[in-house]
Design a protein around this motif. Sequence first.
Motif, PDB file in Angstrom:
ATOM      1  N   LYS A  75       0.751  -1.250  -0.013  1.00 18.80           N
ATOM      2  CA  LYS A  75       0.100  -0.081   0.166  1.00 18.80           C
ATOM      3  C   LYS A  75       0.772   1.271   0.170  1.00 18.80           C
ATOM      4  N   PRO A  76       1.880   1.454   0.785  1.00 24.06           N
ATOM      5  CA  PRO A  76       2.617   2.634   0.785  1.00 24.06           C
ATOM      6  C   PRO A  76       3.390   2.951  -0.642  1.00 24.06           C
ATOM      7  N   GLU A  91     -15.375  -5.689   4.408  1.00 24.41           N
ATOM      8  CA  GLU A  91     -15.489  -4.501   3.636  1.00 24.41           C
ATOM      9  C   GLU A  91     -14.668  -3.611   4.063  1.00 24.41           C
ATOM     10  N   SER A  92     -14.427  -3.571   5.495  1.00 20.46           N
ATOM     11  CA  SER A  92     -13.778  -2.506   6.265  1.00 20.46           C
ATOM     12  C   SER A  92     -12.327  -2.684   5.700  1.00 20.46           C
ATOM     13  N   VAL A  93     -11.821  -3.985   5.375  1.00 18.39           N
ATOM     14  CA  VAL A  93     -10.305  -4.082   5.116  1.00 18.39           C
ATOM     15  C   VAL A  93     -10.031  -3.635   3.848  1.00 18.39           C
ATOM     16  N   GLU A  94     -11.044  -3.888   2.776  1.00 17.21           N
ATOM     17  CA  GLU A  94     -11.130  -3.575   1.514  1.00 17.21           C
ATOM     18  C   GLU A  94     -10.978  -2.094   1.266  1.00 17.21           C
ATOM     19  N   LYS A  95     -11.737  -1.338   2.171  1.00 17.99           N
ATOM     20  CA  LYS A  95     -11.756   0.069   2.339  1.00 17.99           C
ATOM     21  C   LYS A  95     -10.518   0.584   2.671  1.00 17.99           C
ATOM     22  N   GLU A  96      -9.931  -0.023   3.806  1.00 16.69           N
ATOM     23  CA  GLU A  96      -9.001   0.561   4.226  1.00 16.69           C
ATOM     24  C   GLU A  96      -7.554   0.417   3.478  1.00 16.69           C
ATOM     25  N   LEU A  97      -7.578  -0.533   2.630  1.00 17.08           N
ATOM     26  CA  LEU A  97      -6.331  -0.663   1.671  1.00 17.08           C
ATOM     27  C   LEU A  97      -6.640  -0.453   0.252  1.00 17.08           C
ATOM     28  N   ASN A  98      -7.972   0.097   0.113  1.00 12.45           N
ATOM     29  CA  ASN A  98      -8.513   0.318  -1.346  1.00 12.45           C
ATOM     30  C   ASN A  98      -8.239  -0.740  -2.278  1.00 12.45           C
ATOM     31  N   LEU A  99      -8.698  -1.917  -1.948  1.00 16.20           N
ATOM     32  CA  LEU A  99      -8.598  -3.414  -2.512  1.00 16.20           C
ATOM     33  C   LEU A  99      -9.742  -3.596  -3.719  1.00 16.20           C
ATOM     34  N   THR A 100      -9.415  -3.885  -4.632  1.00 15.48           N
ATOM     35  CA  THR A 100     -10.284  -4.525  -5.536  1.00 15.48           C
ATOM     36  C   THR A 100     -10.667  -5.993  -5.636  1.00 15.48           C
ATOM     37  N   TYR A 101     -11.518  -6.544  -5.154  1.00 15.51           N
ATOM     38  CA  TYR A 101     -11.761  -8.054  -5.296  1.00 15.51           C
ATOM     39  C   TYR A 101     -12.172  -8.427  -6.512  1.00 15.51           C
ATOM     40  N   HIS A 102     -11.569  -9.473  -7.107  1.00 14.85           N
ATOM     41  CA  HIS A 102     -12.045 -10.127  -8.212  1.00 14.85           C
ATOM     42  C   HIS A 102     -12.536 -11.697  -8.026  1.00 14.85           C
ATOM     43  N   ASP A 103     -13.764 -11.897  -8.598  1.00 15.35           N
ATOM     44  CA  ASP A 103     -14.160 -13.251  -8.331  1.00 15.35           C
ATOM     45  C   ASP A 103     -13.582 -14.561  -9.033  1.00 15.35           C
TER      46      ASP A 103
END
Length: 126
Positions: A75-76, A91-103
Motif C-alpha cells: 500500500k505505501p 468490507e472494512s479491510v477492502e476500504k482501508e487498503l483500497n482493494l479491488t476484489y476479483h471473483d
Amino acid sequence: VTVAEVTFCNSISVAEHVVMSVLNLVRSFVPAHQIAETGGWHIADCVSRAYDLEGMHVGTVGAGRIGLAVLKRLKPFDTVLHYFDNHRLPESVEKELNLTYHDSVQSLVKVCDVVTINCPLHPKTE
C-alpha cells in the motif's frame, strides 16, 4: 522423523520476502548488479530495464495471513491493489487498503502488472 506444524511462525517474513521479490523483479536489480559486478555501469542501460512500482496494478491470489500482509506492505508504494480469494475480505479491510476484489484469477490477471501467488496448492487452487 519429527514433524511440526509451524503456522503463524513466519507469515511476516514470507510477506516481506514477497515484496522484496516484487521490487527485485520490477527494478531489474539482479541484471543491474551483474552489470556493475563485471565493471560496467551504464545508468541508461539499467534504467531502460527498470520500472517504478508506483501506479502499477498488483494483485495477489490468496488473501490469507501472507497475502493480506503482502497487500498491507505494498500500500505505501502507491500501487493499485487487487486480490482473489475463495473468501472475500471484510468490507472494512477492502476500504482501508483500497482493494479491488476479483471473483476469478482470470479477472485479476487481466488487469494486473504484477501477480503474486500466496495460497497453498491443492485441487481447488490448481
